[in-house]
Design an enzyme around this catalytic site. Structure first.
Site, PDB file in Angstrom:
ATOM      1  N   GLY A 125       0.813  -1.216   0.000  1.00 35.93           N
ATOM      2  CA  GLY A 125       0.000   0.000   0.000  1.00 35.93           C
ATOM      3  C   GLY A 125       0.845   1.264   0.000  1.00 35.93           C
ATOM      4  O   GLY A 125       0.491   2.264   0.622  1.00 35.93           O
ATOM      5  N   GLY A 131       1.452   4.766   3.761  1.00 38.48           N
ATOM      6  CA  GLY A 131       2.406   3.876   3.087  1.00 38.48           C
ATOM      7  C   GLY A 131       3.304   4.645   2.137  1.00 38.48           C
ATOM      8  O   GLY A 131       4.517   4.407   2.062  1.00 38.48           O
ATOM      9  N   TYR A 283     -13.483  -3.891  10.943  1.00 33.44           N
ATOM     10  CA  TYR A 283     -12.176  -3.213  10.911  1.00 33.44           C
ATOM     11  C   TYR A 283     -11.475  -3.360  12.276  1.00 33.44           C
ATOM     12  O   TYR A 283     -10.297  -3.727  12.344  1.00 33.44           O
ATOM     13  CB  TYR A 283     -12.370  -1.736  10.550  1.00 33.44           C
ATOM     14  CG  TYR A 283     -11.090  -0.936  10.460  1.00 33.44           C
ATOM     15  CD1 TYR A 283     -10.234  -1.053   9.364  1.00 33.44           C
ATOM     16  CD2 TYR A 283     -10.726  -0.052  11.477  1.00 33.44           C
ATOM     17  CE1 TYR A 283      -9.068  -0.317   9.275  1.00 33.44           C
ATOM     18  CE2 TYR A 283      -9.558   0.694  11.400  1.00 33.44           C
ATOM     19  CZ  TYR A 283      -8.729   0.558  10.298  1.00 33.44           C
ATOM     20  OH  TYR A 283      -7.562   1.303  10.225  1.00 33.44           O
TER      21      TYR A 283
HETATM   22  N1  LIG Z   1      -5.566   6.968   8.289  1.00 31.24           N
HETATM   23  C1  LIG Z   1      -5.740   6.670   9.560  1.00 31.24           C
HETATM   24  O1  LIG Z   1      -6.248   7.484  10.343  1.00 31.24           O
HETATM   25  C2  LIG Z   1      -5.328   5.341  10.106  1.00 31.24           C
HETATM   26  C3  LIG Z   1      -5.506   5.114  11.487  1.00 31.24           C
HETATM   27  C4  LIG Z   1      -5.142   3.891  12.010  1.00 31.24           C
HETATM   28  C5  LIG Z   1      -4.596   2.919  11.176  1.00 31.24           C
HETATM   29  N2  LIG Z   1      -4.450   3.169   9.843  1.00 31.24           N
HETATM   30  C6  LIG Z   1      -3.882   2.103   9.003  1.00 31.24           C
HETATM   31  O2  LIG Z   1      -2.856   2.640   8.228  1.00 31.24           O
HETATM   32  C7  LIG Z   1      -2.686   1.850   7.049  1.00 31.24           C
HETATM   33  C8  LIG Z   1      -2.540   2.758   5.829  1.00 31.24           C
HETATM   34  O3  LIG Z   1      -3.766   3.421   5.626  1.00 31.24           O
HETATM   35  P1  LIG Z   1      -3.895   4.889   5.008  1.00 31.24           P
HETATM   36  O4  LIG Z   1      -4.600   5.699   6.018  1.00 31.24           O
HETATM   37  O5  LIG Z   1      -2.611   5.356   4.472  1.00 31.24           O
HETATM   38  O6  LIG Z   1      -4.956   4.600   3.832  1.00 31.24           O
HETATM   39  P2  LIG Z   1      -4.889   4.752   2.231  1.00 31.24           P
HETATM   40  O7  LIG Z   1      -4.396   6.103   1.845  1.00 31.24           O
HETATM   41  O8  LIG Z   1      -6.244   4.342   1.753  1.00 31.24           O
HETATM   42  O9  LIG Z   1      -3.807   3.673   1.804  1.00 31.24           O
HETATM   43  C9  LIG Z   1      -4.142   2.300   1.806  1.00 31.24           C
HETATM   44  C10 LIG Z   1      -3.243   1.586   0.835  1.00 31.24           C
HETATM   45  O10 LIG Z   1      -3.634   0.202   0.837  1.00 31.24           O
HETATM   46  C11 LIG Z   1      -3.749  -0.217  -0.530  1.00 31.24           C
HETATM   47  N3  LIG Z   1      -4.701  -1.297  -0.745  1.00 31.24           N
HETATM   48  C12 LIG Z   1      -5.996  -1.362  -0.414  1.00 31.24           C
HETATM   49  N4  LIG Z   1      -6.538  -2.491  -0.907  1.00 31.24           N
HETATM   50  C13 LIG Z   1      -5.548  -3.146  -1.561  1.00 31.24           C
HETATM   51  C14 LIG Z   1      -5.483  -4.356  -2.289  1.00 31.24           C
HETATM   52  N5  LIG Z   1      -6.559  -5.129  -2.468  1.00 31.24           N
HETATM   53  N6  LIG Z   1      -4.316  -4.710  -2.832  1.00 31.24           N
HETATM   54  C15 LIG Z   1      -3.213  -3.949  -2.708  1.00 31.24           C
HETATM   55  N7  LIG Z   1      -3.213  -2.786  -2.049  1.00 31.24           N
HETATM   56  C16 LIG Z   1      -4.379  -2.393  -1.467  1.00 31.24           C
HETATM   57  C17 LIG Z   1      -4.260   1.028  -1.240  1.00 31.24           C
HETATM   58  O11 LIG Z   1      -4.069   0.867  -2.636  1.00 31.24           O
HETATM   59  P3  LIG Z   1      -5.203   1.418  -3.656  1.00 31.24           P
HETATM   60  O12 LIG Z   1      -5.118   2.895  -3.582  1.00 31.24           O
HETATM   61  O13 LIG Z   1      -4.829   0.807  -4.961  1.00 31.24           O
HETATM   62  O14 LIG Z   1      -6.511   0.902  -3.136  1.00 31.24           O
HETATM   63  C18 LIG Z   1      -3.385   2.089  -0.607  1.00 31.24           C
HETATM   64  O15 LIG Z   1      -2.148   2.143  -1.221  1.00 31.24           O
HETATM   65  C19 LIG Z   1      -3.897   0.915   7.005  1.00 31.24           C
HETATM   66  O16 LIG Z   1      -3.516  -0.366   7.442  1.00 31.24           O
HETATM   67  C20 LIG Z   1      -4.849   1.522   7.997  1.00 31.24           C
HETATM   68  O17 LIG Z   1      -5.708   0.566   8.579  1.00 31.24           O
HETATM   69  C21 LIG Z   1      -4.788   4.360   9.300  1.00 31.24           C
END
Ligand SMILES: NC(=O)c1ccc[n+]([C@@H]2O[C@H](COP(=O)([O-])OP(=O)(O)OC[C@H]3O[C@@H](n4cnc5c(N)ncnc54)[C@H](OP(=O)(O)O)[C@@H]3O)[C@@H](O)[C@H]2O)c1
Length: 402
Positions: A125, A131, A283
């Site tokens: 990701g 990421g 989740y």
């Molecule tokens: N943002 C927050 O407040 C927060 C809080 C706590 C934990 N987290 C955790 O942090 C991590 C990163 O999240 P983020 O906030 O940066 O969200 P994000 O911007 O939506 O990034 C998520 C990444 O995961 C990839 N992904 C999703 N489905 C996929 C699949 N089927 N195959 C391959 N890649 C896939 C997405 O790729 P695509 O764009 O191609 O879908 C994207 O690159 C996650 O594990 C999330 O649970 C985030």
């Protein structure tokens, strides 16, 4: 030396006649040039310190015409006789982990002074949000990045942006769709063909707040993307990991609101049917699975010296995570100015990946770049074992069908 006159009130100021030097293995030692005396403890504070073994990124060590060692910053085209690593010294006498960073720390502050040339990070990701910022930060300090992402076009655009920022960046896109185990297998085979070793396996990809949706393998999407495929990839890439590797799993504080029963854990609980599905609860449950997996993996790989950490990156960080429902988008946007920015949100992942003081540690959960006690349920060893066994079973069932 006790009688030495102290000229300033700076704690680390050396008494006269003392010099600070760095040995090849990164330990700082102190030399009394008058008495020809060498010691590891600071002559005033008694502290022991060490610096990174590698010179910071862009620095080179050489000797001048008089055979004196000089350090050259190739980017800024300047030279100095002072070892640049001294600016990044860290105390090591204390065996307890000191808190060096906090919630406002940016990833770059943790990486400052590091040289990750020759090291490889695989980030799932990495095309978006936390990421991407993780990949960007590591790459700007010399680390080669494997972009484990599904969207080729978006990932290429992101990689191009990084190459503009740092022309020496080493970036490699290898496609993977975490909703499909066959894609994960092909991905791992390609990684194994191209690489002998991974230093940082960063399991970051995730989805949140999805309507009920089955993957092509017939599993609930949050369960497969956030846990099962990462579980599978980790095992498939096991041969590329050794005592210099860390597995870093991005979980969430929301694991505290999970509803997994202590036991017995069933496939239906992990992978619920539509009637029992509530996206928020799913989740939370799967983010608990991230920590349970980290704890069990740490135990299983303890003898291999591989460190495994789970972490919370920050609350409601403005990323694409909220994309699946307009309501979440509004909430994330409304709180944006009060929450961590991306550089701060990537910092705990970076800390878990590269912090020297974590060497030899494993099976820990982090928040705000510091150890944090996870929920009681996430420390339930039977539950962690059960999750491991069920994950194995589900994977085998799917692979047998395909
Ligand atoms: N943002 C927050 O407040 C927060 C809080 C706590 C934990 N987290 C955790 O942090 C991590 C990163 O999240 P983020 O906030 O940066 O969200 P994000 O911007 O939506 O990034 C998520 C990444 O995961 C990839 N992904 C999703 N489905 C996929 C699949 N089927 N195959 C391959 N890649 C896939 C997405 O790729 P695509 O764009 O191609 O879908 C994207 O690159 C996650 O594990 C999330 O649970 C985030």
């Amino acid at each position: 030396m006790d009688h030495c006159h102290v000229e300033t009130d700076s704690e680390d100021e050396l008494p006269s006649n003392w010099e600070e030097r760095v040995s090849a293995n990164g330990f700082i030692h102190y030399v009394n040039v008058e008495k020809n005396q060498i010691q590891l403890n600071h002559p005033r504070t008694n502290k022991m310190k060490r610096v990174p073994v590698e010179l910071p990124y862009n620095w080179k060590k050489t000797v001048d015409a008089d055979n004196k060692v000089i350090y050259i910053n190739e980017l800024e085209n300047r030279e100095t006789k002072t070892d640049p690593r001294l600016a990044f010294s860290q105390e090591f006498a204390n065996d307890k982990l000191r808190q060096r960073f906090d919630s406002s720390t940016k990833a770059v502050s943790i990486l400052y002074g590091k040289n990750l040339t020759g090291q490889v990070a695989l980030v799932t990701g990495a095309s978006s949000g936390i990421g991407y910022e993780t990949a960007r930060s590591l790459s700007n300090f010399g680390c080669e990045i494997i972009f484990a992402c599904r969207n080729e076009k978006v990932t290429n655009e992101k990689m191009k942006a990084l190459e503009v920022e740092n022309s020496r960046a080493k970036l490699n896109f290898i496609q993977v769709d975490l909703t499909n185990l066959k894609s994960c297998k092909e991905f791992c085979d390609k990684v194994k063909l191209q690489y002998q070793h991974i230093n940082y396996l960063i399991l970051n990809a995730g989805v949140f707040g999805l309507p009920y949706y089955l993957t092509s393998d017939g599993l609930e999407t949050t369960f497969q993307v956030c846990h099962l495929s990462h579980f599978y990839i980790t095992q498939q890439l096991s041969s590329l990991l050794n005592e210099n590797s860390r597995v870093v799993i991005v979980s969430s504080e929301s694991h505290r609101f999970a509803s997994l029963p202590a036991l017995p854990l069933t496939k239906e609980i992990l992978n619920p049917p539509p009637a029992k599905y509530w996206s928020m609860l799913q989740y939370n449950n799967i983010k608990l699975c991230n920590i349970l997996f980290a704890m069990e993996l740490a135990k299983k790989w303890q003898s291999r010296g591989i460190s495994v950490f789970a972490l919370h990156p920050g609350n409601l960080v403005s990323t694409n995570l909220s994309r699946h429902w307009w309501f979440y988008k509004v909430i994330f946007a409304a709180v944006k100015s009060f929450t961590k920015n991306l550089e701060q949100a990537a910092s705990t992942t970076i800390y878990c990946s590269i912090a020297d003081e974590l060497k030899g540690l494993s099976g820990l959960y982090f928040n705000n770049c510091y150890i944090c006690q996870p929920s009681k349920l996430s420390l339930n060893e039977n539950l962690a074992t059960e999750l491991w066994n069920l994950s194995d079973e589900i994977i085998n069932e799917i692979l047998q069908k395909t």
